[in-house]
Write an enzyme that holds these catalytic residues in place. Structure first.
Site, PDB file in Angstrom:
ATOM      1  N   THR A  17       0.933  -1.239  -0.051  1.00 56.31           N
ATOM      2  CA  THR A  17       0.087   0.054   0.056  1.00 56.31           C
ATOM      3  C   THR A  17       0.721   1.297   0.090  1.00 56.31           C
ATOM      4  OG1 THR A  17      -0.035  -0.370   2.262  1.00 56.31           O
ATOM      5  CG2 THR A  17      -2.020  -1.033   1.130  1.00 56.31           C
ATOM      6  N   VAL A  18       1.866   1.171   0.917  1.00 53.77           N
ATOM      7  CA  VAL A  18       2.646   2.488   0.775  1.00 53.77           C
ATOM      8  C   VAL A  18       3.664   2.648  -0.404  1.00 53.77           C
ATOM      9  CG1 VAL A  18       4.563   3.832   2.368  1.00 53.77           C
ATOM     10  CG2 VAL A  18       2.565   2.440   3.491  1.00 53.77           C
ATOM     11  N   ARG A  50       6.692 -11.226  -5.594  1.00 52.67           N
ATOM     12  CA  ARG A  50       6.263 -12.061  -6.764  1.00 52.67           C
ATOM     13  C   ARG A  50       6.074 -11.421  -7.983  1.00 52.67           C
ATOM     14  NH1 ARG A  50       4.523 -14.068  -2.290  1.00 52.67           N
ATOM     15  NH2 ARG A  50       2.449 -12.783  -2.061  1.00 52.67           N
ATOM     16  N   LYS A 107       9.523   1.221  11.017  1.00 47.70           N
ATOM     17  CA  LYS A 107       9.718   1.435  12.272  1.00 47.70           C
ATOM     18  C   LYS A 107      10.420   0.559  12.925  1.00 47.70           C
ATOM     19  CE  LYS A 107       6.317   0.073  14.260  1.00 47.70           C
ATOM     20  NZ  LYS A 107       4.922   0.196  13.586  1.00 47.70           N
ATOM     21  N   GLY A 136       3.501   8.244  10.482  1.00 46.15           N
ATOM     22  CA  GLY A 136       3.141   8.292   9.041  1.00 46.15           C
ATOM     23  C   GLY A 136       3.535   9.775   8.320  1.00 46.15           C
ATOM     24  N   GLY A 189     -11.132   0.039   8.168  1.00 45.94           N
ATOM     25  CA  GLY A 189      -9.714   0.090   7.829  1.00 45.94           C
ATOM     26  C   GLY A 189      -8.516   0.771   8.550  1.00 45.94           C
ATOM     27  N   GLU A 192      -5.239  -3.149  11.766  1.00 48.52           N
ATOM     28  CA  GLU A 192      -4.730  -4.178  10.953  1.00 48.52           C
ATOM     29  C   GLU A 192      -5.811  -5.539  11.074  1.00 48.52           C
ATOM     30  OE1 GLU A 192      -1.858  -3.955   9.238  1.00 48.52           O
ATOM     31  OE2 GLU A 192      -1.190  -2.280  10.092  1.00 48.52           O
ATOM     32  N   ASP A 203       3.708  -1.003  19.067  1.00 52.87           N
ATOM     33  CA  ASP A 203       3.869  -0.039  17.906  1.00 52.87           C
ATOM     34  C   ASP A 203       4.452   1.372  18.383  1.00 52.87           C
ATOM     35  OD1 ASP A 203       3.259   1.029  15.146  1.00 52.87           O
ATOM     36  OD2 ASP A 203       2.007   2.182  16.423  1.00 52.87           O
ATOM     37  N   LYS A 207       8.009   3.624  18.411  1.00 52.07           N
ATOM     38  CA  LYS A 207       7.969   4.828  17.860  1.00 52.07           C
ATOM     39  C   LYS A 207       8.513   5.888  18.887  1.00 52.07           C
ATOM     40  CE  LYS A 207       4.222   4.248  14.805  1.00 52.07           C
ATOM     41  NZ  LYS A 207       2.630   4.393  14.749  1.00 52.07           N
TER      42      LYS A 207
HETATM   43  N1  HSE Z   1      -0.716   0.651  12.796  1.00 52.41           N
HETATM   44  C1  HSE Z   1      -0.227   1.908  13.267  1.00 52.41           C
HETATM   45  C2  HSE Z   1      -1.297   2.952  13.791  1.00 52.41           C
HETATM   46  C3  HSE Z   1       0.569   2.623  12.071  1.00 52.41           C
HETATM   47  O1  HSE Z   1      -2.297   2.278  14.109  1.00 52.41           O
HETATM   48  O2  HSE Z   1      -0.896   3.944  14.119  1.00 52.41           O
HETATM   49  C4  HSE Z   1       1.773   1.995  11.959  1.00 52.41           C
HETATM   50  O3  HSE Z   1       2.907   2.148  12.584  1.00 52.41           O
END
Ligand code: HSE
Length: 430
Positions: A17-18, A50, A107, A136, A189, A192, A203, A207
């Site tokens: 996606t990114v 792939r 990250k 982001g 969305g 994840e 996460d 960070k």
């Molecule tokens: N999944 C992270 C968030 C973004 O919900 O902020 C990616 O680090």
């Protein structure tokens, strides 16, 4: 960039996606970069896991894996957006050794191996940039490394995970349960399919450890930080907090105490008037307090394909402009012991509903030299356990933990009792 005034060749590895959004950005805004920097940006190779699937870039650019991207002499800058840690580390190590600049949004890789890779980049005289790895599209790394480079940063306080902020916002505003709010975040969305590392705070702590390494000048290991997720936060705790003038947020904090860096991530009660209390849904924010600038808040979307691609491209633009920010000093920083941190606390005791419970709880708090600010009890059904909420004055973490352990072990108190920390007040523009 020296010797590259005409064109710069990009080797992109990873077209998820990114990666896809970055390829689109180069297509749509490449001309704008050319006008601004006088350099033509060319995507010359795209490595994917792939081949054979329809992709949004010309088939002639595609190669399987990353080796052919590295081997292409037209590639000046490698953009790593493949995800994972082991393979990106191998790729980036090889790219830096080959004298190529590298940009990544990875990250977990920076949190684990940032020091080693940045040192390697210095040794080979190339740049290694990673703005998209934290929050982001918000340019927080640039602000810390460049805009505030002549300030001493005193503290960082932020909401750096969008998934948990979305969940807590829904729990606050729609009175949703944790699991319903998580399901909604996934449907829309913002979470994840496997949200474990968001929900358990990994996460966010990765960070904040990266930001602290850059702000305070020594690499911090997130593994040594105080770190707790939001899994245990219940709808009734959120409701009680709201009645008391607080909102729950997953707060990430970094500061220097007694010459040591403190990194902490935890669900906290944030006073409704605090600047971070107004950061809703999937938005992120980082409050940076520094000696000359004072407090500033950066706010925006901390995830998503286009915001992240925007940060990757901003790193590229800085490369084109020739700026090279200073990195943190090499070497690990010992973290401040988290049990010495001091907070106001919000205890939630789950208790039997009978005479003497309050006396027992308040007595044990007094034994631990903890001063009570207020006590509230809530029970709907006399036959059910009752919720006893106690707010206390600032106290060292080790004392709050010891009191909780003693009270949870006392008769009539259920072991699911726990506490939350209260974020100290901080004002911007007051
Ligand atoms: N999944 C992270 C968030 C973004 O919900 O902020 C990616 O680090």
């Amino acid at each position: 960039m020296d010797g590259m005034n005409e064109r710069i060749g990009i080797g992109l590895v990873g077209l998820g996606t990114v990666g896809g959004a970055f390829a689109r950005l180069i297509e749509e805004n490449g001309e704008l970069l050319h006008r601004r920097y006088g350099v033509r940006v060319e995507l010359v190779r795209v490595g994917v896991a792939r081949l054979g699937r329809p992709r949004q870039v010309a088939a002639a650019l595609l190669v399987q894996g990353y080796e052919k991207v590295l081997a292409d002499p037209r590639v000046d800058v490698v953009v790593e957006l493949m995800g994972g840690v082991k393979q990106p580390r191998e790729l980036i190590t090889a790219a830096l050794r080959a004298g190529k600049h590298v940009i990544t949004g990875n990250k977990a890789l920076i949190a684990e191996h940032g020091e080693e890779l940045l040192t390697l980049a210095h040794r080979h005289g190339v740049q290694f940039r990673f703005e998209a790895s934290v929050c982001g599209g918000i340019p927080v790394i640039k602000v810390i490394r460049e805009s505030l480079s002549a300030n001493r940063i005193r503290s960082l306080t932020g909401i750096v995970n969008g998934t948990t902020n979305y969940i807590l916002t829904r729990m606050t505003e729609s009175h949703a349960s944790f699991s319903d709010a998580l399901a909604e975040a996934q449907e829309r969305g913002f979470a994840e399919a496997d949200p474990t590392m968001d929900v358990d705070g990994t996460d966010a702590v990765q960070k904040m450890a990266i930001l602290c390494s850059l702000a305070f000048g020594g690499w911090c290991s997130y593994r040594d930080a105080l770190w707790q997720g939001i899994e245990g936060v219940t709808a009734k705790e959120v409701e009680f907090a709201a009645m008391s003038g607080f909102v729950f947020k997953l707060v990430a904090m970094g500061r220097v105490i007694d010459g040591m860096i403190s990194v902490a991530v935890f669900p906290a009660l944030v006073a409704a008037g605090h600047p971070l209390a107004a950061v809703r849904d999937e938005f992120n924010a980082v409050m940076i307090d520094s000696d000359f600038q004072g407090p500033s808040v950066l706010i925006g979307r901390g995830a998503g394909d286009r915001p992240s691609a925007s940060s990757v491209a901003a790193d590229l633009a800085d490369l084109l402009a020739g700026s090279a920010p200073a990195g943190p000093a090499p070497g690990r920083s010992e973290l401040y012991p988290s049990e010495q941190l001091t907070f106001r606390y919000f205890f939630h005791f789950v208790t039997e509903n009978r005479p003497g419970i309050w006396a027992q709880v308040t007595g044990l708090l007094a034994e631990h030299e903890i001063n009570i600010e207020s006590v509230h009890q809530k029970w709907e059904d006399p036959d059910q356990p009752s919720d006893l909420y106690v707010l206390v004055d600032p106290v060292a973490e080790h004392r709050a933990r010891a009191a909780l352990a003693a009270i949870s072990a006392a008769p009539g108190i259920f072991p699911e009792s726990h506490f939350y920390r209260i974020l100290p007040d901080q004002q911007v523009g007051a």
